[in-house]
Design a protein around this motif. Structure first.
Motif, PDB file in Angstrom:
ATOM      1  N   ILE A   6      13.392 -32.146  36.394  1.00  0.00           N
ATOM      2  CA  ILE A   6      13.614 -31.383  35.172  1.00  0.00           C
ATOM      3  C   ILE A   6      12.542 -30.295  35.128  1.00  0.00           C
ATOM      4  N   THR A   7      12.958 -29.051  34.944  1.00  0.00           N
ATOM      5  CA  THR A   7      12.004 -27.942  35.010  1.00  0.00           C
ATOM      6  C   THR A   7      12.044 -27.119  33.729  1.00  0.00           C
ATOM      7  N   GLY A   8      10.949 -26.394  33.517  1.00  0.00           N
ATOM      8  CA  GLY A   8      10.871 -25.507  32.364  1.00  0.00           C
ATOM      9  C   GLY A   8       9.633 -24.656  32.468  1.00  0.00           C
ATOM     10  N   GLY A   9       9.403 -23.850  31.441  1.00  0.00           N
ATOM     11  CA  GLY A   9       8.225 -22.998  31.448  1.00  0.00           C
ATOM     12  C   GLY A   9       8.231 -22.037  30.283  1.00  0.00           C
ATOM     13  N   CYS A  10       7.226 -21.187  30.293  1.00  0.00           N
ATOM     14  CA  CYS A  10       7.047 -20.253  29.179  1.00  0.00           C
ATOM     15  C   CYS A  10       7.900 -19.012  29.361  1.00  0.00           C
ATOM     16  N   GLN A  11       7.866 -18.173  28.351  1.00  0.00           N
ATOM     17  CA  GLN A  11       8.707 -16.983  28.378  1.00  0.00           C
ATOM     18  C   GLN A  11       8.297 -16.003  29.479  1.00  0.00           C
ATOM     19  N   CYS A  12       7.002 -15.853  29.706  1.00  0.00           N
ATOM     20  CA  CYS A  12       6.554 -14.838  30.676  1.00  0.00           C
ATOM     21  C   CYS A  12       6.513 -15.356  32.104  1.00  0.00           C
ATOM     22  N   GLY A  13       6.567 -16.666  32.296  1.00  0.00           N
ATOM     23  CA  GLY A  13       6.587 -17.211  33.648  1.00  0.00           C
ATOM     24  C   GLY A  13       5.221 -17.556  34.209  1.00  0.00           C
ATOM     25  N   ALA A  14       4.157 -17.366  33.443  1.00  0.00           N
ATOM     26  CA  ALA A  14       2.814 -17.699  33.930  1.00  0.00           C
ATOM     27  C   ALA A  14       2.599 -19.206  34.006  1.00  0.00           C
ATOM     28  N   VAL A  15       3.332 -19.964  33.191  1.00  0.00           N
ATOM     29  CA  VAL A  15       3.211 -21.420  33.189  1.00  0.00           C
ATOM     30  C   VAL A  15       4.590 -22.040  33.428  1.00  0.00           C
ATOM     31  N   ARG A  16       4.670 -22.901  34.456  1.00  0.00           N
ATOM     32  CA  ARG A  16       5.918 -23.602  34.776  1.00  0.00           C
ATOM     33  C   ARG A  16       5.592 -25.075  34.982  1.00  0.00           C
ATOM     34  N   PHE A  17       6.539 -25.929  34.642  1.00  0.00           N
ATOM     35  CA  PHE A  17       6.325 -27.367  34.816  1.00  0.00           C
ATOM     36  C   PHE A  17       7.574 -28.043  35.358  1.00  0.00           C
ATOM     37  N   ALA A  18       7.353 -29.246  35.851  1.00  0.00           N
ATOM     38  CA  ALA A  18       8.471 -30.084  36.279  1.00  0.00           C
ATOM     39  C   ALA A  18       8.141 -31.510  35.894  1.00  0.00           C
ATOM     40  N   CYS A  19       9.158 -32.298  35.570  1.00  0.00           N
ATOM     41  CA  CYS A  19       8.943 -33.717  35.308  1.00  0.00           C
ATOM     42  C   CYS A  19      10.118 -34.516  35.840  1.00  0.00           C
ATOM     43  N   GLU A  20       9.896 -35.833  35.922  1.00  0.00           N
ATOM     44  CA  GLU A  20      10.904 -36.711  36.501  1.00  0.00           C
ATOM     45  C   GLU A  20      11.909 -37.189  35.473  1.00  0.00           C
TER      46      GLU A  20
END
Ligand code: ZN
Ligand code: ZN
Length: 158
Positions: A6-20
């Motif tokens: 599962i992925t996501g992040g902020c509007q500008c793309g400087a911060v992105r994450f993933a989780c299980e």
């Protein structure tokens, strides 16, 4: 191995994450969540196996027990952190429709007009046509709803 990512992040793309996995998807109506999100409620889910795949949020200690993470570049609210648990904002997911909230909490702060939001009038087709040209001219600088090798694309300003 994880079955899905599962992925996501902020509007500008400087911060992105993933989780299980994501659990306990909820919306919190409390005043602190309203303020932190700049919205009418805070949509959160417990992120299991969370990793920051690009950058990391800045944190604000919003109470003696909770830190709230956000992108220091664009301000997107990203986390609600307490103890060893990190909740992520459901609206920052790349596919928020896949994780509908299952519970409302913080009802003492629920705004009196909340229940009527879905019944608000909507723009007519004719009104939409009025704005169509202006919308068509908009160029989004928002990070897309998927991981990218690099962001922003080379040569783009800003
Ligand atoms: Zn950002
Ligand atoms: Zn709250």
């Amino acid at each position: 191995m994880t079955a899905s990512r599962i992925t996501g992040g902020c509007q500008c793309g400087a911060v992105r994450f993933a989780c299980e996995a994501l659990g306990k998807a909820s919306i919190c109506h409390c005043r602190m969540c309203q303020k932190a999100l700049g919205g009418y409620f805070g949509p959160f889910g417990v992120a299991r196996g969370l990793v920051w795949t690009r950058g990391e949020p800045k944190r604000f200690q919003s109470s003696n027990t909770v830190r709230r993470g956000f992108c220091a570049d664009c301000g997107t609210p990203l986390t609600y952190e307490y103890g060893d648990t990190v909740d992520v904002t459901l609206g920052s997911l790349d596919d928020p429709a896949a994780f509908p909230p299952l519970l409302q909490i913080g009802l003492e702060g629920r705004l009196p007009f909340f229940a009527g939001l879905a019944d608000l009038p909507v723009r007519t087709a004719a009104q939409n046509d009025q704005y169509a040209a202006a919308y068509a001219a908009i160029v989004s600088y928002q990070h897309p709803d998927h991981d990218t090798e690099a962001w922003p694309p080379a040569g783009r300003t800003p």
